[in-house]
Design an enzyme around this catalytic site. Structure first.
Site, PDB file in Angstrom:
ATOM      1  N   LYS A 177       0.816  -1.217   0.000  1.00  0.00           N
ATOM      2  CA  LYS A 177       0.000   0.000   0.000  1.00  0.00           C
ATOM      3  C   LYS A 177       0.856   1.277   0.000  1.00  0.00           C
ATOM      4  CE  LYS A 177      -4.120  -2.040   2.128  1.00  0.00           C
ATOM      5  NZ  LYS A 177      -5.082  -1.926   3.264  1.00  0.00           N
ATOM      6  N   TYR A 195     -12.498  -1.657  -3.900  1.00  0.00           N
ATOM      7  CA  TYR A 195     -13.058  -1.718  -2.547  1.00  0.00           C
ATOM      8  C   TYR A 195     -14.575  -1.535  -2.533  1.00  0.00           C
ATOM      9  CZ  TYR A 195      -8.451  -1.904  -0.312  1.00  0.00           C
ATOM     10  OH  TYR A 195      -7.215  -2.300   0.125  1.00  0.00           O
ATOM     11  N   ASN A 225      -2.226   0.351   6.832  1.00  0.00           N
ATOM     12  CA  ASN A 225      -1.775  -0.915   7.410  1.00  0.00           C
ATOM     13  C   ASN A 225      -0.887  -1.721   6.470  1.00  0.00           C
ATOM     14  OD1 ASN A 225      -3.736  -1.671   5.649  1.00  0.00           O
ATOM     15  ND2 ASN A 225      -5.064  -2.682   7.140  1.00  0.00           N
ATOM     16  N   HIS A 247      -2.276  -5.267   1.500  1.00  0.00           N
ATOM     17  CA  HIS A 247      -3.569  -5.914   1.253  1.00  0.00           C
ATOM     18  C   HIS A 247      -3.329  -7.368   0.863  1.00  0.00           C
ATOM     19  CE1 HIS A 247      -7.531  -6.781  -0.528  1.00  0.00           C
ATOM     20  NE2 HIS A 247      -6.844  -7.367  -1.491  1.00  0.00           N
ATOM     21  N   GLU A 301      -9.380 -10.558  -7.979  1.00  0.00           N
ATOM     22  CA  GLU A 301      -8.414  -9.471  -7.766  1.00  0.00           C
ATOM     23  C   GLU A 301      -7.168  -9.623  -8.650  1.00  0.00           C
ATOM     24  OE1 GLU A 301      -7.781  -9.174  -3.520  1.00  0.00           O
ATOM     25  OE2 GLU A 301      -9.848  -8.490  -3.181  1.00  0.00           O
TER      26      GLU A 301
HETATM   27  P1  GDP Z   1      -8.391  -6.378   5.520  1.00  0.00           P
HETATM   28  O1  GDP Z   1      -9.025  -7.517   4.780  1.00  0.00           O
HETATM   29  O2  GDP Z   1      -7.642  -6.817   6.750  1.00  0.00           O
HETATM   30  O3  GDP Z   1      -7.546  -5.492   4.622  1.00  0.00           O
HETATM   31  O4  GDP Z   1      -9.571  -5.461   6.086  1.00  0.00           O
HETATM   32  P2  GDP Z   1     -10.983  -5.001   5.464  1.00  0.00           P
HETATM   33  O5  GDP Z   1     -11.296  -5.733   4.194  1.00  0.00           O
HETATM   34  O6  GDP Z   1     -11.973  -5.058   6.568  1.00  0.00           O
HETATM   35  O7  GDP Z   1     -10.754  -3.444   5.134  1.00  0.00           O
HETATM   36  C1  GDP Z   1     -10.091  -3.035   3.959  1.00  0.00           C
HETATM   37  C2  GDP Z   1      -9.146  -1.920   4.301  1.00  0.00           C
HETATM   38  O8  GDP Z   1      -9.901  -0.784   4.757  1.00  0.00           O
HETATM   39  C3  GDP Z   1      -8.179  -2.202   5.464  1.00  0.00           C
HETATM   40  O9  GDP Z   1      -7.053  -2.948   5.084  1.00  0.00           O
HETATM   41  C4  GDP Z   1      -7.824  -0.806   5.928  1.00  0.00           C
HETATM   42  O10 GDP Z   1      -6.869  -0.181   5.055  1.00  0.00           O
HETATM   43  C5  GDP Z   1      -9.178  -0.085   5.768  1.00  0.00           C
HETATM   44  N1  GDP Z   1      -9.970  -0.136   7.013  1.00  0.00           N
HETATM   45  C6  GDP Z   1     -10.557  -1.219   7.579  1.00  0.00           C
HETATM   46  N2  GDP Z   1     -11.228  -0.900   8.695  1.00  0.00           N
HETATM   47  C7  GDP Z   1     -11.075   0.439   8.846  1.00  0.00           C
HETATM   48  C8  GDP Z   1     -11.552   1.388   9.803  1.00  0.00           C
HETATM   49  O11 GDP Z   1     -12.249   1.049  10.771  1.00  0.00           O
HETATM   50  N3  GDP Z   1     -11.179   2.695   9.616  1.00  0.00           N
HETATM   51  C9  GDP Z   1     -10.410   3.100   8.561  1.00  0.00           C
HETATM   52  N4  GDP Z   1     -10.094   4.401   8.445  1.00  0.00           N
HETATM   53  N5  GDP Z   1      -9.956   2.234   7.632  1.00  0.00           N
HETATM   54  C10 GDP Z   1     -10.272   0.926   7.766  1.00  0.00           C
END
Ligand code: GDP
Length: 138
Positions: free
Chosen positions: A10, A50, A113, A116, A127
């Site tokens: 990222k 997303y 974070n 991905h 993807e």
């Molecule tokens: P992943 O599968 O662990 O990447 O998590 P998710 O699919 O739930 O979320 C996609 C991405 O959205 C995450 O990797 C973070 O970059 C972002 N994200 C997830 N949860 C949050 C949140 O509560 N707040 C914010 N600002 N970003 C989030």
């Protein structure tokens, strides 16, 4: 069973100079890089990638972050690649990620974070095809 998955290094990782460290970590964990390229996601690409999160409160911020600078996208291959990559990445929030995971080492917030990884074999196929043509996969 050998399987393929999609990772995105990222924008925060590129900005912080951690691309090499993350690739080294993935290779150490036995992933083979099947395809890789750097690009800057457009608003439309990040929004589509997303789309599953479009109703979430963080969607606009996530799209802004993912388009804020270049990323590296890679197709990775390994036994049980989808689940194994999720384990190597660590929890979504770096504060909750286990020691030794990529997000614990390089992530700085729940949004920024570091990396991905596809969350299922079905999504991995979708993807990988989002970024790569079949002829790119070597
Ligand atoms: P992943 O599968 O662990 O990447 O998590 P998710 O699919 O739930 O979320 C996609 C991405 O959205 C995450 O990797 C973070 O970059 C972002 N994200 C997830 N949860 C949050 C949140 O509560 N707040 C914010 N600002 N970003 C989030």
């Amino acid at each position: 069973m050998t399987q393929r998955t999609l990772t995105i290094i990222k924008p925060d990782s590129v900005e912080n100079g951690n691309v090499g460290n993350i690739i080294a970590h993935l290779e150490r964990e036995g992933f083979r890089i099947v395809a890789a390229r750097s690009l800057r996601l457009t608003q439309a690409q990040a929004g589509a990638f997303y789309a599953v999160h479009r109703e979430r409160p963080f969607y606009t911020s996530l799209v802004a972050y993912m388009t804020s600078g270049p990323v590296w996208v890679m197709c990775l291959e390994r036994a049980d690649a989808v689940h194994y990559l999720r384990a190597v990445m660590g929890a979504t929030n770096p504060a909750d990620a286990a020691e030794g995971t990529i997000r614990a080492a390089y992530g700085t917030s729940i949004e920024r974070n570091a990396i991905h990884g596809s969350d299922s074999a079905e999504n991995a196929a979708i993807e990988v095809a989002f970024f790569f043509a079949a002829s790119d996969l070597v």
